[in-house]
Enzyme design. Structure first.
Site: not given
Length: 379
Positions: A196, A336
């Site tokens: 999520c 990231c």
């Protein structure tokens, strides 16, 4: 379940609307009071599950969570407020639940759910509610429940979609219903399905799905209604459509013990070691000393807009098409949010194009914010 206890006058008044339901009644409420439920995770799904189980009068609730409250949690994790940011999720949740219902007991397990402690934790409870958001822990929860003979009430959410099911349900004939491995024998390749934090989730979705998950827990504990055993409920909030799929037991599914779930899901020390790494401190030194290197950010544009280190944005799904933009004659640092997607990007570029000058930023934005610059949001 624990031995029967009578309800006090205060409890009888509190649970009057439950007791008024003919199929539920006083016996159903007593079953809840004498039940123990372990909720793994107090985040998006865990928040509504915990709130409704506590309000319903489940006598003992265990909370497993090692995390702290972050600003980015508040869009969906309704247990917490801005005053809770930086505090322990498990302890904060316990305090909130006791304030909601002083008649129940809350056990805080401020730890990661691991294969070392999973069976000991699960054995102490009647039912487990899985509110986790990653595949290694989902398989661990499932296998621990199967080995310990416990029901696993499962739910998951992503963007606009949610799932609910009841695994390892004890049927009247003494047999057990399907478990998570009967539905998903193998995990998806690492990095294929984002969590999520990476892919996003509609804030109200965990409230919807988590409430359904709590409902299934209550049905299992009381014997009222027909639980989602052998069935997978699918919900799409964007189109407001639902489906129910049948889940059958697979005779080939065998669970004999707990395993290395990171390795099973392709998240291994070996695979992490197949890419070279730099630490955030090393990157900081490279920046401050003016080193000649290229910085690549493989997150999504919306993430880049929240927080970035000044790198060139090349989302993970486009790295192959953008390979010509990546230097071959100097060090290239790829990052990231946590280091998982960037490691996958590096492997992809190495396998497809033979790059040998790529370095993964260990820990990603999360490590940078923690160790270098706390003003960088972790979202």
């Amino acid at each position: 379940m624990s031995s029967n206890n009578q309800l006090t006058a205060s409890e009888l008044a509190r649970y009057a609307r439950h007791i008024a339901i003919p199929e539920f009644g006083l016996e159903g409420q007593k079953k809840l009071k004498n039940s123990k439920v372990l909720v793994i995770g107090s985040g998006g799904l865990g928040s509504p599950v915990l709130l409704y189980l506590a309000a319903a009068g489940v006598g003992t609730i265990g909370i497993v969570d090692f995390d702290i409250v972050d600003d980015s949690n508040l869009q969906r994790q309704v247990l917490f407020t801005v005053d809770d940011v930086g505090k322990s999720k498990a302890r904060t949740a316990a305090k909130r639940l006791k304030a909601q219902n002083p008649h129940i007991d809350i056990h805080v397990h401020e730890t990661r759910f691991t294969r070392e402690n999973a069976l000991d934790l699960v054995r102490e409870y009647d039912v487990v509610a899985d509110g986790t958001d990653n595949f290694p822990t989902r398989y661990l929860v499932n296998d621990a429940c199967v080995l310990a003979g416990k029901v696993n009430v499962y739910a998951s959410i992503f963007q606009f979609e949610g799932q609910v099911s009841v695994f390892n349900y004890l049927k009247e004939d003494g047999t057990r219903g399907p478990n998570y491995r009967d539905m998903f024998p193998e995990p998806p390749p690492p990095g294929l399905v984002p969590n999520c934090a990476e892919g996003g989730v509609l804030g109200v979705l965990p409230g919807i799905i988590g409430s359904m998950q709590a409902s299934e827990v209550i049905k299992v504990l009381t014997g009222v209604g027909e639980p989602l055993a052998g069935r997978l409920f699918l919900f799409d909030a964007a189109s407001f459509t639902t489906r129910i799929l049948k889940v059958n037991k697979d005779p080939e599914t065998k669970i004999s013990g707990l395993i290395d779930y990171d390795e099973f899901c392709g998240i291994t020390k070996t695979s992490a070691g197949s890419v070279k790494e730099v630490t955030v401190q090393e990157l900081y030194n490279m920046m401050t000393k003016g080193a000649d290197f290229q910085l690549i950010d493989v997150r999504e544009p919306h993430e880049y807009g929240i927080a970035n280190l000044g790198g060139e944005l090349i989302p993970l799904g486009t790295v192959s098409a953008a390979a010509s933009k990546i230097s071959r004659d100097k060090k290239v640092v790829v990052h990231c949010r946590s280091g998982v997607r960037s490691a996958n990007a590096i492997r992809q570029l190495q396998d497809e194009f033979g790059f040998d000058n790529l370095y993964n930023l260990k820990g990603g934005i999360l490590a940078w914010s923690k160790e270098i610059d706390a003003s960088v949001p972790t979202y």
